[in-house]
Design an enzyme around this catalytic site. Sequence first.
Site, PDB file in Angstrom:
ATOM      1  CG  ASP A  52     -61.649 -24.144 -37.391  1.00  0.00           C
ATOM      2  OD1 ASP A  52     -61.172 -25.466 -37.085  1.00  0.00           O
ATOM      3  OD2 ASP A  52     -61.422 -23.503 -38.315  1.00  0.00           O
ATOM      4  CB  SER A  53     -63.962 -28.666 -34.666  1.00  0.00           C
ATOM      5  OG  SER A  53     -63.191 -28.877 -33.616  1.00  0.00           O
ATOM      6  CG  ASP A  95     -57.839 -24.829 -35.756  1.00  0.00           C
ATOM      7  OD1 ASP A  95     -56.609 -25.468 -36.177  1.00  0.00           O
ATOM      8  OD2 ASP A  95     -58.798 -25.595 -35.530  1.00  0.00           O
ATOM      9  CE  LYS A 125     -55.485 -27.701 -36.524  1.00  0.00           C
ATOM     10  NZ  LYS A 125     -56.264 -27.393 -37.572  1.00  0.00           N
ATOM     11  CD  GLU A 127     -58.535 -25.528 -41.911  1.00  0.00           C
ATOM     12  OE1 GLU A 127     -59.070 -25.379 -43.191  1.00  0.00           O
ATOM     13  OE2 GLU A 127     -59.228 -25.915 -41.105  1.00  0.00           O
ATOM     14  CD  GLU A 194     -59.785 -32.703 -41.284  1.00  0.00           C
ATOM     15  OE1 GLU A 194     -59.117 -31.799 -40.635  1.00  0.00           O
ATOM     16  OE2 GLU A 194     -60.955 -32.983 -41.287  1.00  0.00           O
TER      17      GLU A 194
HETATM   18  N1  LIG Z   1     -67.255 -33.344 -34.557  1.00  0.00           N
HETATM   19  C1  LIG Z   1     -66.267 -32.705 -35.583  1.00  0.00           C
HETATM   20  N2  LIG Z   1     -65.324 -33.837 -35.907  1.00  0.00           N
HETATM   21  C2  LIG Z   1     -64.451 -33.628 -36.741  1.00  0.00           C
HETATM   22  O1  LIG Z   1     -63.609 -34.322 -37.182  1.00  0.00           O
HETATM   23  C3  LIG Z   1     -64.683 -32.312 -37.713  1.00  0.00           C
HETATM   24  C4  LIG Z   1     -65.609 -31.547 -37.122  1.00  0.00           C
HETATM   25  N3  LIG Z   1     -66.405 -31.816 -36.137  1.00  0.00           N
HETATM   26  N4  LIG Z   1     -65.572 -30.297 -37.663  1.00  0.00           N
HETATM   27  C5  LIG Z   1     -64.428 -29.643 -38.441  1.00  0.00           C
HETATM   28  C6  LIG Z   1     -64.186 -30.777 -39.418  1.00  0.00           C
HETATM   29  C7  LIG Z   1     -65.041 -31.367 -40.464  1.00  0.00           C
HETATM   30  N5  LIG Z   1     -64.488 -32.822 -40.708  1.00  0.00           N
HETATM   31  C8  LIG Z   1     -65.262 -33.566 -41.238  1.00  0.00           C
HETATM   32  C9  LIG Z   1     -66.705 -33.699 -41.800  1.00  0.00           C
HETATM   33  C10 LIG Z   1     -67.027 -34.686 -42.334  1.00  0.00           C
HETATM   34  C11 LIG Z   1     -66.470 -35.744 -42.959  1.00  0.00           C
HETATM   35  C12 LIG Z   1     -66.972 -36.716 -43.653  1.00  0.00           C
HETATM   36  O2  LIG Z   1     -68.165 -36.784 -44.001  1.00  0.00           O
HETATM   37  N6  LIG Z   1     -65.854 -37.522 -44.360  1.00  0.00           N
HETATM   38  C13 LIG Z   1     -66.371 -38.747 -45.093  1.00  0.00           C
HETATM   39  C14 LIG Z   1     -65.584 -39.206 -46.266  1.00  0.00           C
HETATM   40  C15 LIG Z   1     -66.338 -38.954 -47.537  1.00  0.00           C
HETATM   41  C16 LIG Z   1     -65.438 -39.477 -48.707  1.00  0.00           C
HETATM   42  O3  LIG Z   1     -64.600 -38.695 -49.420  1.00  0.00           O
HETATM   43  O4  LIG Z   1     -65.374 -40.606 -48.900  1.00  0.00           O
HETATM   44  C17 LIG Z   1     -66.412 -40.141 -44.122  1.00  0.00           C
HETATM   45  O5  LIG Z   1     -67.141 -41.023 -44.198  1.00  0.00           O
HETATM   46  O6  LIG Z   1     -65.377 -40.130 -43.302  1.00  0.00           O
HETATM   47  C18 LIG Z   1     -64.881 -35.601 -42.655  1.00  0.00           C
HETATM   48  C19 LIG Z   1     -64.346 -34.751 -41.761  1.00  0.00           C
HETATM   49  C20 LIG Z   1     -63.525 -33.043 -39.661  1.00  0.00           C
HETATM   50  N7  LIG Z   1     -63.525 -31.960 -38.651  1.00  0.00           N
HETATM   51  C1  LIG Z   2     -59.862 -31.818 -36.562  1.00  0.00           C
HETATM   52  C2  LIG Z   2     -58.754 -30.850 -36.140  1.00  0.00           C
HETATM   53  C3  LIG Z   2     -57.522 -31.190 -36.987  1.00  0.00           C
HETATM   54  C4  LIG Z   2     -59.248 -29.571 -36.164  1.00  0.00           C
HETATM   55  O1  LIG Z   2     -58.838 -28.679 -37.040  1.00  0.00           O
HETATM   56  C5  LIG Z   2     -60.410 -28.928 -35.395  1.00  0.00           C
HETATM   57  O2  LIG Z   2     -60.930 -29.698 -34.548  1.00  0.00           O
HETATM   58  O3  LIG Z   2     -60.810 -27.664 -35.653  1.00  0.00           O
HETATM   59 MG   LIG Z   3     -59.524 -27.046 -37.198  1.00  0.00          MG
END
Ligand SMILES: Nc1nc(=O)c2c([nH]1)NC[C@@H]1CN(c3ccc(C(=O)N[C@@H](CCC(=O)O)C(=O)O)cc3)CN21
Ligand SMILES: CC(C)C(=O)C(=O)O
Ligand SMILES: [Mg+2]
Length: 301
Positions: A52-53, A95, A125, A127, A194
């Site tokens: 769903d991303s 998803d 899948k 969540e 995740e």
């Molecule tokens: N392009 C893309 N990649 C992805 O992995 C993804 C999506 N979109 N959309 C749906 C979700 C959203 N996701 C995300 C989005 C942002 C972070 C993020 O900014 N994480 C911080 C962690 C911050 C903390 O708790 O320390 C990082 O720096 O990794 C993580 C997963 C993973 N998924």
């Molecule tokens: C990042 C993966 C696990 C996902 O759920 C997505 O791409 O939507």
């Molecule tokens: Mg997803």
Amino acid sequence: MSKQNAPPKRLSVNDLLRMKQAGEKIAMVTAYDATMARLVDAAGIDVVLVGDSVGMTQLGHGSTLPVTLDQMIHHCAAVRRGLDRGSGRAHLVCDMPFGSYQASVDEAVKNAMRLVAEGGAEAVKVEGGHDYAEVVRRIVRAGVPVMGHVGLTPQSVHKLGGYVVQGKDQEKAQQLLADARAMAAAGAYAVVLECIPAELARFITRQLPIPTIGIGAGVHCDGQVLVVNDLLGLDDGFKPKFVRRYGEVGKAIGEAVKAYVSDVREAQFPAEEQSFHGQSLRLLQLVEGDGGEPSVIGAPV
Ligand SMILES: Nc1nc(=O)c2c([nH]1)NC[C@@H]1CN(c3ccc(C(=O)N[C@@H](CCC(=O)O)C(=O)O)cc3)CN21
Ligand SMILES: CC(C)C(=O)C(=O)O
Ligand SMILES: [Mg+2]
């Protein structure tokens, strides 16, 4: 068709379980259309996820929440066709989008079946952990394998207060372990972990009988998943800690399109090789009219 030329067998849920037991890592990636599905399958990926991303990477939304079941079916069916035109070895998971499995178990079952029947998915899948055990159980009972997804569950972004790492303290870690266990007990065949601490993901991976697929969950998961746009360098600057770029496809696209624009502007494209000529047009003559406007006399034979 001879056996040698037969396409490799499509990976099933049984193959993924066998891979965990054999200590063979599972490589999973997202895809959203037929072209990307064909490319990642040809590159030897084990599992393709229609995530769903798609809402964020392809549709321009700021979260996964606006994505509809019909959109997921549309993208999944495209990925299905892409896989079927290639070797089709990869296992295809789709998803379940926000709103398609939360309201009632009956709706969840119906919607999972639409992703299989209309989208061509082999599994879905969902969540959520313990709270969704009943949903998982009922979808599995209907004949559809379910992959769970715990930790940072993007459909709960507002509840979680952002895209932040989950399970950092002892109590939250215990809860996450219980959620992952609940998924396995409900009949899930695999679970995505995740954005959780690597040590916790290793512990869960050892505890669970089913494969764990990590994203931001360290190297000890049974497999890894990334969003294909992120690993290809197609993102718009999104670079969380867990992403590794394996290509600069965005740059390559920019350079290719710039070169095309320049060739068009300088009349360097098309050249003779890209141009057609035909005897049938030999009676056509272009003459300069009064205003310099060409007019056509004669007619094709
Ligand atoms: N392009 C893309 N990649 C992805 O992995 C993804 C999506 N979109 N959309 C749906 C979700 C959203 N996701 C995300 C989005 C942002 C972070 C993020 O900014 N994480 C911080 C962690 C911050 C903390 O708790 O320390 C990082 O720096 O990794 C993580 C997963 C993973 N998924
Ligand atoms: C990042 C993966 C696990 C996902 O759920 C997505 O791409 O939507
Ligand atoms: Mg997803």
